[in-house]
Design a protein around this motif. Structure first.
Motif, PDB file in Angstrom:
ATOM      1  N   VAL A 116      61.487 -19.046   5.569  1.00  0.00           N
ATOM      2  CA  VAL A 116      62.228 -20.200   6.072  1.00  0.00           C
ATOM      3  C   VAL A 116      63.697 -19.817   6.249  1.00  0.00           C
ATOM      4  O   VAL A 116      64.322 -19.306   5.316  1.00  0.00           O
ATOM      5  N   THR A 117      64.242 -20.072   7.443  1.00  0.00           N
ATOM      6  CA  THR A 117      65.646 -19.730   7.710  1.00  0.00           C
ATOM      7  C   THR A 117      66.492 -20.928   8.101  1.00  0.00           C
ATOM      8  O   THR A 117      67.701 -20.779   8.293  1.00  0.00           O
ATOM      9  N   ARG A 118      65.881 -22.126   8.246  1.00  0.00           N
ATOM     10  CA  ARG A 118      66.637 -23.325   8.616  1.00  0.00           C
ATOM     11  C   ARG A 118      66.290 -24.461   7.675  1.00  0.00           C
ATOM     12  O   ARG A 118      65.143 -24.576   7.224  1.00  0.00           O
ATOM     13  N   PRO A 119      67.268 -25.353   7.408  1.00  0.00           N
ATOM     14  CA  PRO A 119      66.961 -26.528   6.590  1.00  0.00           C
ATOM     15  C   PRO A 119      66.129 -27.541   7.375  1.00  0.00           C
ATOM     16  O   PRO A 119      66.029 -27.482   8.592  1.00  0.00           O
ATOM     17  N   GLY A 120      65.533 -28.466   6.647  1.00  0.00           N
ATOM     18  CA  GLY A 120      64.761 -29.529   7.273  1.00  0.00           C
ATOM     19  C   GLY A 120      63.285 -29.460   6.967  1.00  0.00           C
ATOM     20  O   GLY A 120      62.558 -30.438   7.162  1.00  0.00           O
ATOM     21  N   LEU A 121      62.816 -28.317   6.473  1.00  0.00           N
ATOM     22  CA  LEU A 121      61.416 -28.149   6.104  1.00  0.00           C
ATOM     23  C   LEU A 121      61.238 -28.486   4.622  1.00  0.00           C
ATOM     24  O   LEU A 121      62.215 -28.570   3.880  1.00  0.00           O
ATOM     25  N   PRO A 122      59.989 -28.683   4.173  1.00  0.00           N
ATOM     26  CA  PRO A 122      59.787 -29.028   2.763  1.00  0.00           C
ATOM     27  C   PRO A 122      59.949 -27.837   1.819  1.00  0.00           C
ATOM     28  O   PRO A 122      59.516 -27.904   0.669  1.00  0.00           O
ATOM     29  N   LEU A 123      60.557 -26.765   2.298  1.00  0.00           N
ATOM     30  CA  LEU A 123      60.825 -25.568   1.511  1.00  0.00           C
ATOM     31  C   LEU A 123      62.280 -25.186   1.707  1.00  0.00           C
ATOM     32  O   LEU A 123      62.845 -25.379   2.792  1.00  0.00           O
ATOM     33  N   ALA A 124      62.890 -24.625   0.687  1.00  0.00           N
ATOM     34  CA  ALA A 124      64.292 -24.229   0.775  1.00  0.00           C
ATOM     35  C   ALA A 124      64.458 -23.016   1.677  1.00  0.00           C
ATOM     36  O   ALA A 124      63.544 -22.191   1.826  1.00  0.00           O
ATOM     37  N   VAL A 125      65.630 -22.890   2.283  1.00  0.00           N
ATOM     38  CA  VAL A 125      65.958 -21.712   3.079  1.00  0.00           C
ATOM     39  C   VAL A 125      65.841 -20.469   2.204  1.00  0.00           C
ATOM     40  O   VAL A 125      66.311 -20.441   1.060  1.00  0.00           O
ATOM     41  N   GLY A 126      65.189 -19.442   2.734  1.00  0.00           N
ATOM     42  CA  GLY A 126      64.972 -18.205   1.998  1.00  0.00           C
ATOM     43  C   GLY A 126      63.625 -18.120   1.314  1.00  0.00           C
ATOM     44  O   GLY A 126      63.226 -17.047   0.869  1.00  0.00           O
ATOM     45  N   GLU A 127      62.914 -19.245   1.243  1.00  0.00           N
ATOM     46  CA  GLU A 127      61.603 -19.262   0.599  1.00  0.00           C
ATOM     47  C   GLU A 127      60.528 -18.746   1.556  1.00  0.00           C
ATOM     48  O   GLU A 127      60.624 -18.925   2.778  1.00  0.00           O
ATOM     49  N   PRO A 128      59.470 -18.126   1.016  1.00  0.00           N
ATOM     50  CA  PRO A 128      58.341 -17.775   1.866  1.00  0.00           C
ATOM     51  C   PRO A 128      57.677 -19.048   2.391  1.00  0.00           C
ATOM     52  O   PRO A 128      57.650 -20.075   1.709  1.00  0.00           O
ATOM     53  N   ALA A 129      57.132 -18.966   3.595  1.00  0.00           N
ATOM     54  CA  ALA A 129      56.549 -20.139   4.248  1.00  0.00           C
ATOM     55  C   ALA A 129      55.148 -20.413   3.715  1.00  0.00           C
ATOM     56  O   ALA A 129      54.146 -20.335   4.420  1.00  0.00           O
ATOM     57  N   ILE A 130      55.107 -20.720   2.438  1.00  0.00           N
ATOM     58  CA  ILE A 130      53.871 -21.125   1.761  1.00  0.00           C
ATOM     59  C   ILE A 130      54.082 -22.581   1.376  1.00  0.00           C
ATOM     60  O   ILE A 130      54.913 -22.887   0.513  1.00  0.00           O
ATOM     61  N   ASN A 131      53.391 -23.483   2.037  1.00  0.00           N
ATOM     62  CA  ASN A 131      53.676 -24.901   1.916  1.00  0.00           C
ATOM     63  C   ASN A 131      53.382 -25.450   0.522  1.00  0.00           C
ATOM     64  O   ASN A 131      52.694 -24.817  -0.279  1.00  0.00           O
ATOM     65  N   PRO A 132      53.909 -26.650   0.222  1.00  0.00           N
ATOM     66  CA  PRO A 132      53.804 -27.172  -1.146  1.00  0.00           C
ATOM     67  C   PRO A 132      52.378 -27.316  -1.676  1.00  0.00           C
ATOM     68  O   PRO A 132      52.121 -26.972  -2.840  1.00  0.00           O
ATOM     69  N   VAL A 133      51.436 -27.829  -0.874  1.00  0.00           N
ATOM     70  CA  VAL A 133      50.087 -28.012  -1.406  1.00  0.00           C
ATOM     71  C   VAL A 133      49.408 -26.682  -1.718  1.00  0.00           C
ATOM     72  O   VAL A 133      48.829 -26.521  -2.796  1.00  0.00           O
ATOM     73  N   PRO A 134      49.442 -25.679  -0.812  1.00  0.00           N
ATOM     74  CA  PRO A 134      48.891 -24.380  -1.214  1.00  0.00           C
ATOM     75  C   PRO A 134      49.547 -23.800  -2.474  1.00  0.00           C
ATOM     76  O   PRO A 134      48.875 -23.164  -3.293  1.00  0.00           O
ATOM     77  N   ARG A 135      50.839 -24.030  -2.646  1.00  0.00           N
ATOM     78  CA  ARG A 135      51.489 -23.563  -3.874  1.00  0.00           C
ATOM     79  C   ARG A 135      50.889 -24.259  -5.096  1.00  0.00           C
ATOM     80  O   ARG A 135      50.625 -23.616  -6.126  1.00  0.00           O
ATOM     81  N   ARG A 136      50.689 -25.571  -4.985  1.00  0.00           N
ATOM     82  CA  ARG A 136      50.094 -26.290  -6.115  1.00  0.00           C
ATOM     83  C   ARG A 136      48.681 -25.795  -6.398  1.00  0.00           C
ATOM     84  O   ARG A 136      48.281 -25.655  -7.557  1.00  0.00           O
ATOM     85  N   MET A 137      47.917 -25.526  -5.331  1.00  0.00           N
ATOM     86  CA  MET A 137      46.559 -25.015  -5.515  1.00  0.00           C
ATOM     87  C   MET A 137      46.575 -23.682  -6.239  1.00  0.00           C
ATOM     88  O   MET A 137      45.772 -23.433  -7.151  1.00  0.00           O
ATOM     89  N   MET A 138      47.499 -22.790  -5.840  1.00  0.00           N
ATOM     90  CA  MET A 138      47.553 -21.471  -6.479  1.00  0.00           C
ATOM     91  C   MET A 138      48.047 -21.560  -7.912  1.00  0.00           C
ATOM     92  O   MET A 138      47.560 -20.842  -8.796  1.00  0.00           O
ATOM     93  N   ARG A 139      49.015 -22.438  -8.174  1.00  0.00           N
ATOM     94  CA  ARG A 139      49.470 -22.609  -9.564  1.00  0.00           C
ATOM     95  C   ARG A 139      48.327 -23.112 -10.449  1.00  0.00           C
ATOM     96  O   ARG A 139      48.154 -22.659 -11.590  1.00  0.00           O
TER      97      ARG A 139
END
Length: 382
Positions: A126-149
């Motif tokens: 992610v390189t721009r604000p506005g997405l549900p992830l912070a700038v600099g984060e890998p583009a792994i969306n919140p639900v897949p992250r929760r599933m993996m955790r």
């Protein structure tokens, strides 16, 4: 490319014989999201790292409680890390990532760090604000992250551990991403790992609609006060040329006018331009919010009535009824001096305003022909 193995998509056995055409939607197979595939690969890799053995097939828990099993396409175990891969089966959905190899490389993390995600080859950043992830984060969306955790916690509960670094990759993901919204959204270097349920519903178009919403979010975060919702590449070029709208304020609306308007109603941007061909915007003028040819049709009788309101006589109305397409109706009206394009634009704008309701959005509509020439225009405050 390896063929998908295991992890049969939901449905009867008779529904699992292969991908089918869109005409046979009553028996289409469901598939699996990239998030589900990444979770399966990460679960297998982490299990192998802790036990020395890869579970194959590997079972995961989806957000809705289903527990599908996935066969592994690749596995590798080293002294400090493990890698597993799953081939994505999108079922019968025309998904750009169908058949893609989703990998997870797992290594132990420092004590107390929890689960840390990294972008492997083919996954974007992610390189721009506005997405549900912070700038600099890998583009792994919140639900897949929760599933993996949750998967990590389940494996750790059985075998110990819990602090882990997971790098998710997609073979060829950088090239595949050029066929998605990612570059426009500021997700660079590869694909996003997506999914809210883990299941791909054929022809639900949920990924496209989600991309529209994320496009609006990115435009708002960038401070843009004018966005253009376009039905295709020609429409986008018209918006660029006429208004100088930058790429991150262009919304690839496609057939989903309703998705754009409903999201802007909740998250308004001061000005919206809708740009599209005469056929699709004739449908919007008639009140349709889904402009796909299989789900709405151009109403020539409605166009004849619209032309009558602009002064068309009976002969011209009959000519409109005899036209094969909306563009044909437009041509006969042009020849008779009736500005059907402007009338379509005005009614399309009325439909947009009805959906936007009280949202503070100024709307203008441009109707174009196949060459990109503007053949109708309407603007104003709703």
């Amino acid at each position: 490319m390896l063929e998908p193995r295991g992890a049969s998509a939901p449905g009867t056995a008779g529904e699992r014989s292969g991908r089918r055409s869109g005409a046979d939607r009553g028996t289409l197979r469901y598939g699996w999201t990239t998030g589900a595939c990444a979770t399966a690969a990460a679960t297998a890799a982490y299990t192998a790292l802790l036990t020395g053995e890869f579970p194959d097939p590997v079972t995961i828990t989806l957000p809705g409680g289903a527990r599908p099993a996935f066969a592994l396409a690749r596995e590798w175990l080293g002294p400090d890390s493990a890698t597993a891969a799953v081939i994505k089966d999108a079922g019968d959905d025309p998904d750009v990532t169908h058949g893609a190899v989703v990998t997870a490389s797992v290594r132990r993390g420092a004590p107390g760090t929890g689960v840390v995600f990294r972008a492997g080859a083919g996954v974007g950043t992610v390189t721009r604000p506005g997405l549900p992830l912070a700038v600099g984060e890998p583009a792994i969306n919140p639900v897949p992250r929760r599933m993996m955790r949750a998967a990590v916690a389940e494996v750790a509960a059985a075998h110990g551990g819990g602090d882990v670094e997971i790098a998710i990759g997609v073979d060829g993901g950088a090239e595949l991403a050029t066929r998605t919204w990612n570059p426009r959204l500021g997700i660079l270097g590869g694909l996003s790992i997506l999914g809210t349920t883990g299941i791909v519903v054929p022809y639900s178009c949920s990924a496209w609609i989600d991309s529209i919403r994320r496009g609006i979010d990115v435009a708002r975060a960038a401070g843009h006060r004018h966005v253009a919702a376009c039905t295709g590449s020609t429409s986008e070029q018209v918006a660029r040329d006429r208004y100088g709208i930058p790429d991150d304020a262009l919304l690839d609306m496609g057939d989903f006018a309703g998705a754009v308007l409903k999201y802007l109603r909740r998250h308004p941007i001061p000005r919206l331009t809708v740009v599209g061909g005469v056929g699709k915007l004739a449908k919007l003028a008639a009140g349709h919010l889904d402009l796909h040819s299989g789900r709405s049709r151009v109403d020539l009788a409605g166009l004849a009535a619209l032309a009558r309101s602009g002064g068309a006589g009976e002969d011209l109305q009959a000519a409109i009824l005899g036209a094969n397409t909306a563009l044909g109706a437009l041509r006969v009206c042009d020849d008779a001096g009736i500005a059907l394009g402007d009338l379509i634009a005005a009614d399309a704008r009325r439909t947009a305003c009805e959906v936007l309701r009280e949202a503070s959005v100024t709307v203008d509509v441009l109707v174009i022909d196949r060459a990109g020439t503007v053949v109708g225009h309407s603007d104003g405050t709703c």
